[in-house]
Design an enzyme around this catalytic site. Structure first.
Site, mmCIF file in Angstrom:
data_model
loop_
_atom_site.group_PDB
_atom_site.id
_atom_site.type_symbol
_atom_site.label_atom_id
_atom_site.label_comp_id
_atom_site.label_asym_id
_atom_site.label_seq_id
_atom_site.Cartn_x
_atom_site.Cartn_y
_atom_site.Cartn_z
ATOM 1 N N GLY A 12 -85.169 -18.180 7.172
ATOM 2 C CA GLY A 12 -85.940 -17.109 6.542
ATOM 3 C C GLY A 12 -85.329 -15.751 6.827
ATOM 4 O O GLY A 12 -84.756 -15.522 7.893
ATOM 5 N N ARG A 42 -79.152 -35.394 -5.048
ATOM 6 C CA ARG A 42 -79.764 -36.351 -5.969
ATOM 7 C C ARG A 42 -78.915 -37.620 -6.030
ATOM 8 O O ARG A 42 -77.702 -37.566 -6.236
ATOM 9 C CB ARG A 42 -79.894 -35.747 -7.366
ATOM 10 C CG ARG A 42 -80.731 -36.621 -8.313
ATOM 11 C CD ARG A 42 -80.889 -35.960 -9.664
ATOM 12 N NE ARG A 42 -81.731 -34.784 -9.607
ATOM 13 C CZ ARG A 42 -83.064 -34.822 -9.636
ATOM 14 N NH1 ARG A 42 -83.693 -36.000 -9.703
ATOM 15 N NH2 ARG A 42 -83.771 -33.715 -9.611
ATOM 16 N N ASP A 55 -84.538 -20.481 15.393
ATOM 17 C CA ASP A 55 -84.318 -21.708 16.160
ATOM 18 C C ASP A 55 -83.666 -22.799 15.323
ATOM 19 O O ASP A 55 -82.788 -23.523 15.796
ATOM 20 C CB ASP A 55 -85.620 -22.201 16.785
ATOM 21 C CG ASP A 55 -86.693 -22.493 15.750
ATOM 22 O OD1 ASP A 55 -86.638 -21.918 14.646
ATOM 23 O OD2 ASP A 55 -87.599 -23.298 16.048
ATOM 24 N N THR A 114 -85.717 -13.889 14.159
ATOM 25 C CA THR A 114 -86.938 -14.514 13.682
ATOM 26 C C THR A 114 -88.075 -13.541 13.850
ATOM 27 O O THR A 114 -88.235 -12.931 14.913
ATOM 28 C CB THR A 114 -87.280 -15.822 14.422
ATOM 29 O OG1 THR A 114 -88.614 -16.215 14.106
ATOM 30 C CG2 THR A 114 -87.142 -15.690 15.916
ATOM 31 N N ASP A 128 -90.995 -14.396 14.128
ATOM 32 C CA ASP A 128 -91.991 -15.056 14.985
ATOM 33 C C ASP A 128 -91.788 -14.765 16.466
ATOM 34 O O ASP A 128 -92.672 -15.051 17.274
ATOM 35 C CB ASP A 128 -91.958 -16.572 14.769
ATOM 36 C CG ASP A 128 -92.467 -16.979 13.400
ATOM 37 O OD1 ASP A 128 -93.330 -16.269 12.864
ATOM 38 O OD2 ASP A 128 -91.985 -17.990 12.854
ATOM 39 N N ASP A 132 -90.048 -16.285 18.713
ATOM 40 C CA ASP A 132 -90.332 -17.514 19.451
ATOM 41 C C ASP A 132 -89.109 -18.148 20.118
ATOM 42 O O ASP A 132 -89.143 -19.331 20.458
ATOM 43 C CB ASP A 132 -91.011 -18.539 18.537
ATOM 44 C CG ASP A 132 -90.169 -18.895 17.320
ATOM 45 O OD1 ASP A 132 -89.049 -18.362 17.175
ATOM 46 O OD2 ASP A 132 -90.629 -19.711 16.499
ATOM 47 N N ARG A 178 -96.183 -20.373 12.575
ATOM 48 C CA ARG A 178 -96.472 -21.807 12.496
ATOM 49 C C ARG A 178 -96.795 -22.396 13.856
ATOM 50 O O ARG A 178 -97.731 -23.174 14.006
ATOM 51 C CB ARG A 178 -95.283 -22.552 11.890
ATOM 52 C CG ARG A 178 -94.980 -22.201 10.453
ATOM 53 C CD ARG A 178 -93.897 -23.101 9.910
ATOM 54 N NE ARG A 178 -93.588 -22.788 8.530
ATOM 55 C CZ ARG A 178 -92.788 -23.524 7.765
ATOM 56 N NH1 ARG A 178 -92.214 -24.606 8.276
ATOM 57 N NH2 ARG A 178 -92.548 -23.186 6.522
#
Length: 368
Positions: free
Chosen positions: A19, A96, A129, A151, A153, A155, A197
């Protein structure tokens, strides 16, 4: 493991994965300018590692030359000039099959070979991570890597702070603050869903700063009746509105799994909590899912500065031969830590942390 003898460096590469986060372009600029001063050539790999596997997409080359002109004026820009992806794990790329179904294939050896063919002496991998775990796995295959922690977050346990986090907190705090007047005007409960999350750092810090009445985070399971108690308490005090901040991965105390769909995307917890509050209290509720707004826009000054420091430090690590490491902020210094240690554990909010204690002393409920 790190190398003790500085390598001979002629060409390095930079990529961004996972992200996006405010400050990515600042890292790219700092690393590029620092590397150019060393006399090195700098390449930018687009879309994580996909630029190596897809040499050209819609007329855009998968690998670009990073010059001083290419990175001019990008420190303040959000996003990343290299692009990014959350589906670019070379150890398990989705493809695919002949029968039309989707499967996964390991193309990591191709990535390593692409680096060798291009004579790239080191990679600066900027990511969270997941992206840094991929970088560590490639390092174990012989790819010289330096990690930069990214990040919103916050984290990653090896660094005190990741760039992008403070900007996300600033955005969330502003949004929470703006809800007070409309919530009070209509005497409603406003439930704000933020990213997080597995950890509640954004929800915790922005909830405290924004004046939330309830903060729900993954580390502290909640009870709906305890949330309702807080809402009723405020009604008795004449404060007939409440602000509830919830991290997307928060969980009720009955152990029901977090609200993720089949693809693993988190969402819907704000609606669930709002419905439950209405059922128990009868209060009118509204929800706000802040979503990717937390990732977007210009980084604040703190994140720009930290990102620039990380980018320059990554180049120093390459120059000194400290490969297989991640740059990290520890105290007021940037240090190199083993990449494997950096991605081993995520940093969760301790239930007895000073921040949590502060929130409780302010009368904020965690629903426990």
């Amino acid at each position: 493991m790190t190398e003790s003898t500085p390598p001979t460096v002629r060409r390095i590469a930079i990529n961004t994965g996972g992200g996006d986060a405010p400050g990515l372009n600042a890292v790219i600029r700092a690393a590029t300018l620092a590397a150019l001063r060393e006399g090195w050539e700098v390449l930018g790999i687009r879309r994580g590692y996909m630029g190596l596997l897809e040499p050209e997409v819609d007329g855009e080359p998968g690998v670009m030359q990073l010059t001083a002109n290419a990175v001019r004026g990008i420190t303040h820009l959000g996003g990343t000039i290299l692009g990014t992806t959350t589906r670019g794990n070379p150890f398990g790329l989705e493809v695919r099959q002949p029968d039309g179904t989707w499967g996964k294939v390991d193309r990591s050896d191709e990535i390593v070979e692409c680096f060798r063919k291009r004579e790239i002496d080191a990679l600066i991998a900027i990511g969270g991570d997941g992206s840094l775990s991929i970088a560590h796995a490639l390092y174990n295959k012989g790819l010289p890597v330096i990690g930069v922690p990214k990040t919103i977050d916050n984290d990653l346990s090896a660094t005190d702070v990741t760039f992008g986090f403070q900007t996300a907190v600033e955005v969330a705090t502003d949004a929470i603050g703006r809800l007070h007047s409309t919530a009070e005007a209509h005497q409603r409960v406003m439930v704000v869903q933020l990213m997080g999350r597995h950890t509640g750092w954004i929800a915790l810090e922005s909830g405290i700063s924004g004046g939330a009445d309830v903060i729900l985070i993954p580390e502290i399971p909640y009870h709906v009746d305890r949330i309702a108690e807080k809402v009723r308490e405020r009604d008795v005090q004449g404060r007939r509105f409440s602000i509830v901040v919830v991290a997307e991965g928060a969980q009720p105390a009955d152990g029901v799994a977090s609200y993720a769909d089949a693809s693993g995307r988190y969402g819907g917890i704000a609606d669930r909590v709002a419905e439950q509050i209405t059922e128990v209290t009868g209060k009118e509720t509204r929800t706000l899912v802040l979503g990717h707004i937390q990732r977007g826009g210009e980084p604040i000054a703190y994140d720009r500065s930290l990102a620039l420091r990380f980018g320059a430090a990554a180049v120093r690590c390459i120059r000194e031969g400290s490969l297989g490491t991640m740059v990290a902020l520890q105290g007021n210094r940037i240090r190199a830590v083993p990449l494997g240690d950096a991605v081993h554990d995520i940093k969760r909010v301790p239930a007895d942390s000073e921040l949590v204690m502060t929130a409780r002393q302010l009368g904020i409920s965690f629903g426990d």
